[in-house]
Each structure stands twice: as C-alpha cells, then as structure tokens.
Design a protein around this motif. Structure first.
Motif, PDB file in Angstrom:
ATOM      1  N   HIS A 105      -1.889  -1.578  -8.748  1.00 28.41           N
ATOM      2  CA  HIS A 105      -0.742  -1.422  -7.851  1.00 28.41           C
ATOM      3  C   HIS A 105       0.168  -2.642  -7.910  1.00 28.41           C
ATOM      4  O   HIS A 105       1.398  -2.521  -7.915  1.00 28.41           O
ATOM      5  CB  HIS A 105      -1.225  -1.210  -6.411  1.00 28.41           C
ATOM      6  N   THR A 106      -0.431  -3.834  -7.946  1.00 25.34           N
ATOM      7  CA  THR A 106       0.368  -5.060  -7.971  1.00 25.34           C
ATOM      8  C   THR A 106       1.168  -5.171  -9.261  1.00 25.34           C
ATOM      9  O   THR A 106       2.329  -5.589  -9.248  1.00 25.34           O
ATOM     10  CB  THR A 106      -0.543  -6.290  -7.807  1.00 25.34           C
ATOM     11  N   VAL A 109       4.114  -2.683  -8.842  1.00 23.20           N
ATOM     12  CA  VAL A 109       5.108  -3.164  -7.881  1.00 23.20           C
ATOM     13  C   VAL A 109       5.850  -4.374  -8.442  1.00 23.20           C
ATOM     14  O   VAL A 109       7.079  -4.484  -8.325  1.00 23.20           O
ATOM     15  CB  VAL A 109       4.439  -3.507  -6.539  1.00 23.20           C
ATOM     16  N   THR A 156      -6.426   3.960  -0.872  1.00 23.35           N
ATOM     17  CA  THR A 156      -5.526   3.833  -2.009  1.00 23.35           C
ATOM     18  C   THR A 156      -4.075   3.719  -1.554  1.00 23.35           C
ATOM     19  O   THR A 156      -3.298   2.922  -2.085  1.00 23.35           O
ATOM     20  CB  THR A 156      -5.685   5.047  -2.949  1.00 23.35           C
ATOM     21  N   PHE A 160      -1.000  -0.137  -1.392  1.00 22.04           N
ATOM     22  CA  PHE A 160       0.408  -0.410  -1.683  1.00 22.04           C
ATOM     23  C   PHE A 160       0.967  -1.463  -0.730  1.00 22.04           C
ATOM     24  O   PHE A 160       1.809  -2.280  -1.116  1.00 22.04           O
ATOM     25  CB  PHE A 160       1.232   0.879  -1.593  1.00 22.04           C
ATOM     26  N   CYS A 161       0.514  -1.464   0.544  1.00 22.04           N
ATOM     27  CA  CYS A 161       0.961  -2.496   1.490  1.00 22.04           C
ATOM     28  C   CYS A 161       0.589  -3.880   0.982  1.00 22.04           C
ATOM     29  O   CYS A 161       1.394  -4.818   1.019  1.00 22.04           O
ATOM     30  CB  CYS A 161       0.335  -2.269   2.860  1.00 22.04           C
ATOM     31  N   ALA A 163      -0.095  -4.719  -2.121  1.00 23.45           N
ATOM     32  CA  ALA A 163       0.604  -5.016  -3.377  1.00 23.45           C
ATOM     33  C   ALA A 163       1.999  -5.580  -3.101  1.00 23.45           C
ATOM     34  O   ALA A 163       2.411  -6.574  -3.714  1.00 23.45           O
ATOM     35  CB  ALA A 163       0.692  -3.753  -4.229  1.00 23.45           C
ATOM     36  N   PHE A 164       2.730  -4.972  -2.176  1.00 24.98           N
ATOM     37  CA  PHE A 164       4.057  -5.489  -1.821  1.00 24.98           C
ATOM     38  C   PHE A 164       3.939  -6.868  -1.171  1.00 24.98           C
ATOM     39  O   PHE A 164       4.775  -7.741  -1.420  1.00 24.98           O
ATOM     40  CB  PHE A 164       4.774  -4.518  -0.876  1.00 24.98           C
TER      41      PHE A 164
END
Length: 291
Positions: A105-106, A109, A156, A160-161, A163-164
C-alpha cells in the motif's frame, strides 16, 4: 547508514506492534474498539507528552498544525478503531497478516503522490517479504474463525490510512522534529477518541476490568507510545516504503507471543518465513542510491 539505522529502528517498532495485536485480542472481549483505542493512545499520549516537554522538542510550525492534527486523527483515531474492529472478527495472527500488506500500500500511495519512485528491486524485496509472511502463517490459515474474512477486509482497508500517514508525515517531521510531530498528532487523535468514547459510553466497561486487563491496557498505552516514537524516528531516517517493509515482522511477533502465552506451536513454516522476511527487507533496503 542512515537508511539502515532507520530500518533497524522500524524493525523494533514493528515487533512491538506485533505483540500489541495479541494483547488487543486478549482485551477485545471486555472493551469496545473505541475504548481499546483510548487505552492505547490516551495512555500513550500521557507517557509521550512529559518526554517531549522535558527534551524541549521542536514543535511543528504553526501553519503545519492543521495537517499534523488531521494526520493524527486519521491514524491514531480512525485507523486504530478499524484495527480493533478487525481484531474482534479474526485472530491476532491473521489480522497482522493483513496488516503486513502495508509495504504494498505504501509503495502504491508513494508512487501516486510522486513522493517515492518505484524500482524493480523494491518491488521484489517487498514481494519476498510478504510471501515470507504467508509462508510463516500458512499452517494456521485453514483454522480460521467464522467470519474471519470480515476482519481481514477491514484491516486491509485500514492499512490505507497508515500508508498515507507514512508518505505524508515525513516532510512535516523534517520541518519540526519526529517527537514533536508525534506528540501533536497523537494528542489530536487521543482527544477525538476520548470525545467519541464519552458520546458512546465506552468508559463504562472500565468498571468491570480485572487487574490483568488493566496491566494489559497499560502495556498497550506505554508500548504503543514507544513503538511510535521508534516508528517516526525511522520515517525521519529512511524512505516510507523501506520503513513500511518492516511491518512484515508484525505477524511474526504476534505469532511468537501467541506461542508463548497459549502454547501455539512454532512450525518450520514460521522459521522459513522469518528468513524470507529478513531477506526481503535486505533486498528492498540495500539498493544503491542514484548519483
């Protein structure tokens, strides 16, 4: 050496995070997701603030405070509420396995935001590390609780939180300090969590906490503060993808603690997977920088 130091610090942070997953699983029956997040970051903030004040940290610049607070609310608030909900549906090891997709994810992003360039070596290293996690836990994947897929899907999405947070936090830290940035962000998240807990009535569960549950809750808070001091220190020294790649150690630590606490066997899959995890971290981290 700066990159390697950052990765080593992140490894220690991810290992602490893995043990927290097992402790959260232990507490989830007696507390709702909001109360668990309050215990983790309310206590964590109370541990962190005196350290920041005594050390005289450089706080974020005034124009950066809204962004730092928003990142803190998104991560220490939203992410960990989703994290606790996920753990309530599945096992600590399986939730940590979903969390170990953080490097992927990172990378995505970071590439979308133009912060970090993808290379074949990074992709290969992250892929090997994630496959190592799958190998380490493969023996237990068939013995999943009913509805476990809900927890893994929620985890999953929650990743995303994080990763941002990883990608967007570095420039803000560089204009202040890692500890000052972390204190403001964690404080903002803790305030929102406490307000949500008051509205929801989450604190009522504390009346029924046993001594063992209080010890576990204090460990979550103090250990969480230490883990994220180390995490932001790592982000200040290494690229977001390389730091996030160490998250593959998280399910390994969760599995080892489960073996210690409840006697789950350590299988050959775990040992082979552990070697693959560290091989993947080395491949992704040892790439030579362009001139």
């Amino acid at each position: 050496m700066g990159e390697w130091a950052g990765v080593a610090i992140a490894l220690a942070s991810s290992s602490l995070g893995g043990t927290a997953a097992a402790i959260t699983r232990y507490l989830v029956g007696g507390a709702d997701p909001v109360l668990l997040a309050i215990l983790r970051w309310g206590i964590g903030f109370l541990c962190l603030l005196p350290c920041a004040l005594l050390l005289g940290v450089r706080w974020p610049q005034r124009p950066d405070w809204p962004a730092v607070a928003l990142l803190g609310i998104c991560f220490f608030g939203l992410f960990f509420i989703l994290y606790n909900i996920a753990v309530s549906y599945t096992t600590a090891a399986r939730a940590s396995l979903a969390l170990a997709t953080l490097p992927l994810h990172t990378m995505v992003v970071g590439a979308i935001l133009g912060v970090e360039r993808l290379t074949a070596r990074k992709i290969i290293g992250v892929g090997i590390a994630v496959l190592g996690v799958a190998a380490a836990l493969a023996a237990g994947l068939a013995q999943r609780p009913p509805g476990a897929w809900r927890g893994e899907l929620i985890m999953t999405g929650a990743v995303f939180c994080m990763a941002f947070y990883n990608v967007l936090s570095r420039p803000l830290m560089q204009r202040s300090s890692a500890l000052g940035f972390l204190t403001v962000g964690m404080g903002a998240g803790a305030v929102v969590l406490v307000l949500a807990g008051l509205v929801k009535g989450s604190f009522a569960a504390l009346d029924h906490f046993t001594t063992a549950q209080w010890i576990a809750g204090i460990y979550l808070g103090a250990g969480g503060a230490l883990a994220f001091i180390l995490w932001v220190m790592a982000l200040a020294r290494a690229t977001p993808t390389r730091v996030a790649n160490t998250m593959t150690v998280n399910p390994i630590a969760a599995t080892l603690l489960a073996a210690l606490l409840i006697g789950e066997p350590i299988t050959p899959n775990l040992l082979v997977g552990l070697l693959a995890v560290f091989a993947g971290i080395w491949i992704a981290t040892s790439e030579a920088k362009p001139a």
